[in-house]
Design an enzyme around this catalytic site. Structure first.
Site, short mmCIF file in Angstrom:
data_model
loop_
_atom_site.label_atom_id
_atom_site.label_comp_id
_atom_site.label_asym_id
_atom_site.label_seq_id
_atom_site.Cartn_x
_atom_site.Cartn_y
_atom_site.Cartn_z
N ARG A 71 0.84 -1.20 0.00
CA ARG A 71 0.00 0.00 0.00
C ARG A 71 0.87 1.24 0.00
O ARG A 71 1.77 1.40 0.81
CB ARG A 71 -0.91 0.01 1.24
CG ARG A 71 -1.67 1.32 1.50
CD ARG A 71 -2.94 1.39 0.70
NE ARG A 71 -3.60 2.68 0.78
CZ ARG A 71 -4.70 2.93 1.44
NH1 ARG A 71 -5.29 1.98 2.14
NH2 ARG A 71 -5.25 4.13 1.40
N ARG A 80 -5.52 1.27 -4.71
CA ARG A 80 -4.63 0.75 -3.66
C ARG A 80 -4.68 -0.76 -3.67
O ARG A 80 -5.64 -1.36 -4.12
CB ARG A 80 -5.03 1.30 -2.30
CG ARG A 80 -6.51 1.13 -1.98
CD ARG A 80 -6.94 2.21 -0.99
NE ARG A 80 -8.35 2.19 -0.69
CZ ARG A 80 -9.27 2.90 -1.32
NH1 ARG A 80 -8.95 3.66 -2.34
NH2 ARG A 80 -10.52 2.85 -0.94
N ASP A 83 -6.84 -1.92 1.77
CA ASP A 83 -7.32 -0.87 2.66
C ASP A 83 -8.01 -1.55 3.84
O ASP A 83 -9.06 -2.17 3.68
CB ASP A 83 -8.31 0.02 1.91
CG ASP A 83 -8.78 1.21 2.73
OD1 ASP A 83 -8.12 1.56 3.73
OD2 ASP A 83 -9.81 1.81 2.37
N ASP A 85 -9.72 -1.02 7.46
CA ASP A 85 -10.32 -0.01 8.32
C ASP A 85 -10.75 -0.62 9.64
O ASP A 85 -11.25 -1.75 9.68
CB ASP A 85 -11.55 0.61 7.65
CG ASP A 85 -11.21 1.47 6.45
OD1 ASP A 85 -10.22 2.22 6.52
OD2 ASP A 85 -11.94 1.39 5.45
#
Length: 151
Positions: A71, A80, A83, A85
């Site tokens: 990344r 990307r 990711d 989260d």
């Protein structure tokens, strides 16, 4: 970017191998249209973790796994490889310069709520006081389609 299914598998394996983390459940994988500049569709899933890590060290762990997957942050919502989260942390409500929990836009995103409803439909959003399943019925699912399991 890259072999998204393989990258997801690699990220889940990295979570499993992280001290202080236990991977409890993983949702189905969904192919979703991106938010942001033109780019290929994404693969998304959610994972339910048990952890002894505090929220900020957990976020730092997620960011390190993203970096291991190649990344690079060039532009907001840009293409990307991975990711990760931190959506929820129990019933904690936290707002710091580094981290906001619950994730401030999760309730607006089908690519988050649909897979999250697979693994935690009864989880109550600590601010909105609605379950994930209730929130998932209120969002637009356009562009969110289930794929064969990769994990």
């Amino acid at each position: 970017m890259g072999d998204s299914a393989a990258i997801l598998k690699q990220a889940l394996r990295a979570l499993e191998l992280t001290p202080g983390l236990s991977l409890l459940r993983v949702s189905d994988v969904y192919e979703t249209v991106p938010v942001g500049p033109p780019q290929p569709d994404y693969l998304n899933c959610c994972a339910l973790l048990d952890t002894t890590l505090e929220p900020l060290p957990l976020l730092q762990t997620l960011l390190a796994i993203e970096q291991q997957a190649g990344r690079v942050r060039l532009e907001r919502n840009g293409p990307r490889t991975l990711d990760l989260d931190l959506l929820l942390y129990g019933s904690l409500v936290l707002e710091t310069p580094e981290l906001t929990v619950p994730h401030p836009r999760m309730h607006q995103r089908g690519f988050v709520l649909v897979p999250l409803a697979d693994i935690a439909p009864d989880w109550v959003h600590p601010v909105l006081k609605q379950t994930v399943a209730q929130l998932a019925t209120q969002i637009d699912r356009l562009g969110v389609s289930r794929r064969a399991p990769v994990c």
